[in-house]
Design a protein around this motif. Structure first.
Motif, PDB file in Angstrom:
ATOM      1  N   ALA A  37       0.852  -1.189   0.000  1.00  0.00           N
ATOM      2  CA  ALA A  37       0.000   0.000   0.000  1.00  0.00           C
ATOM      3  C   ALA A  37       0.886   1.237   0.000  1.00  0.00           C
ATOM      4  N   ALA A  38       0.356   2.336  -0.554  1.00  0.00           N
ATOM      5  CA  ALA A  38       1.102   3.594  -0.631  1.00  0.00           C
ATOM      6  C   ALA A  38       0.264   4.711  -0.037  1.00  0.00           C
ATOM      7  N   LEU A  39       0.824   5.381   0.976  1.00  0.00           N
ATOM      8  CA  LEU A  39       0.169   6.501   1.634  1.00  0.00           C
ATOM      9  C   LEU A  39       0.807   7.806   1.165  1.00  0.00           C
ATOM     10  N   GLY A  40      -0.043   8.803   0.901  1.00  0.00           N
ATOM     11  CA  GLY A  40       0.443  10.071   0.392  1.00  0.00           C
ATOM     12  C   GLY A  40       0.694  11.092   1.478  1.00  0.00           C
ATOM     13  N   ASP A  41       0.903  12.335   1.050  1.00  0.00           N
ATOM     14  CA  ASP A  41       1.198  13.439   1.957  1.00  0.00           C
ATOM     15  C   ASP A  41       0.120  13.559   3.028  1.00  0.00           C
ATOM     16  N   ALA A  42       0.554  13.851   4.248  1.00  0.00           N
ATOM     17  CA  ALA A  42      -0.392  14.158   5.318  1.00  0.00           C
ATOM     18  C   ALA A  42      -0.235  15.633   5.680  1.00  0.00           C
ATOM     19  N   GLU A  43       0.828  15.973   6.392  1.00  0.00           N
ATOM     20  CA  GLU A  43       1.196  17.342   6.802  1.00  0.00           C
ATOM     21  C   GLU A  43      -0.001  18.284   6.913  1.00  0.00           C
ATOM     22  N   PRO A  44      -0.905  18.005   7.865  1.00  0.00           N
ATOM     23  CA  PRO A  44      -2.077  18.866   8.008  1.00  0.00           C
ATOM     24  C   PRO A  44      -1.698  20.249   8.518  1.00  0.00           C
ATOM     25  N   ILE A  78       4.873  14.032   5.860  1.00  0.00           N
ATOM     26  CA  ILE A  78       3.963  13.618   6.926  1.00  0.00           C
ATOM     27  C   ILE A  78       3.839  14.718   7.974  1.00  0.00           C
ATOM     28  N   ALA A  79       4.954  15.304   8.365  1.00  0.00           N
ATOM     29  CA  ALA A  79       4.959  16.297   9.443  1.00  0.00           C
ATOM     30  C   ALA A  79       5.123  17.694   8.865  1.00  0.00           C
ATOM     31  N   ALA A 241      -2.787  13.046  -1.607  1.00  0.00           N
ATOM     32  CA  ALA A 241      -2.578  13.484  -0.225  1.00  0.00           C
ATOM     33  C   ALA A 241      -3.755  13.055   0.649  1.00  0.00           C
ATOM     34  N   LEU A 242      -3.464  12.660   1.865  1.00  0.00           N
ATOM     35  CA  LEU A 242      -4.514  12.155   2.750  1.00  0.00           C
ATOM     36  C   LEU A 242      -5.278  13.267   3.461  1.00  0.00           C
TER      37      LEU A 242
END
Length: 296
Positions: A37-44, A78-79, A241-242
């Protein structure tokens, strides 16, 4: 072990990440040699809350109960700004992941230090990866994954380009999937000026065993852009992006992640899951082959 110095950043081939992956079979009875699985950008922003990342982690955990999934990858960012509060909150979420997690850095992580990134990244997922450096390689008999963290912001210095060329060259003729934070500028006309600008990245793209480039960075709405395509001999797969969407605008956001299945015959099936839905979205299916004789 190969080491190339890149200013304050050392890019290293982690030979210890070679995998022994048991065969599996998909619904159409083709032998599966790798699934991730591939998770994209988070960095809310502005608040350090990760509800869609948490939902995606829960979905991936459920998916792994229904079928064999070998690991999860992350394409960076992510951050937000690499702050401690962002890292701490993201780590609490990612520690719930029941699979091993292989991330790279993005431009957001470069707003802080590589050491801070590695300290947190090694706490993410199950069976901790124990990364010593931000770039590394995972090998299987069928395909290799080259994880190339940017050297500065989202771009590469000469040493980063040389590292990618060396790893991909050493892996030949085995097909390679290259994981970078952003693809080269111009690859996605939705934002053609954002991405890798180093002129010698063209040499990386020209490597005869490079099959695909997997990237994020652009925060594109999968329903309103061309997210999966072939340019020349290389396939480009965008990971959405998530936590927030930027392109073509910020009016609508659907959190999604993607799943890559590699078959023994060299076919790769890329499926896209909307967070909270059990079945993949057929409209976003993409298939390509790793076979060199299929390149034109």
């Amino acid at each position: 072990m190969t080491r190339i110095q890149s200013g304050a950043i050392v890019l290293t081939l982690l030979l210890g990440f070679a995998l022994a992956i048991p065969p599996a079979f998909s619904a159409d009875s083709k032998e599966v040699v790798l699934r991730f699985a591939a998770l994209g950008d988070a960095e809310p922003k502005p608040e350090p809350h990760f509800p869609h990342l948490a939902a995606a982690v829960a979905d991936v955990n459920r998916l792994a109960q229904a079928m064999h999934v070998d690991f999860v990858i992350g394409v960076g960012d992510i951050a937000h700004k690499g702050t401690r509060i962002q890292y701490e909150n993201a780590t609490e979420v990612l520690q719930a992941l029941n699979l091993r997690f292989y991330p790279i850095m993005g431009n957001e992580e470069h707003d802080s230090t590589v050491d801070r990134y590695l300290a947190y990244a090694n706490r993410w997922g199950a069976e901790k990866a124990e990364m010593q450096e931000p770039s590394y390689v995972i090998e299987t008999d069928t395909v290799a994954l080259v994880f190339a963290s940017p050297d500065v912001d989202r771009d590469f210095e000469d040493s980063g380009i040389e590292w990618m060329l060396e790893q991909i060259g050493q892996l030949a003729p085995r097909p390679v999937l290259l994981i970078v934070h952003g693809a080269q500028t111009g690859a996605y006309p939705e934002n053609p000026d954002k991405g890798i600008t180093h002129a010698r990245f063209a040499e990386v793209i020209d490597q005869p065993n490079l099959a695909a480039i997997i990237s994020g960075d652009l925060h594109m709405d999968m329903d309103r852009v061309n997210h999966s395509k072939r340019i020349g001999a290389v396939h480009y797969l965008h990971i959405p992006a998530l936590e927030r969407t930027k392109i073509p605008d910020e009016t609508r956001h659907s959190a999604m992640f993607r799943v890559f299945t590699v078959y023994a015959d060299g076919e790769v099936h890329v499926e896209t899951y909307e967070v909270g839905r059990a079945e993949p979205l057929e409209r976003h299916d993409y298939r390509f082959t790793l076979r060199r004789d299929a390149r034109s």
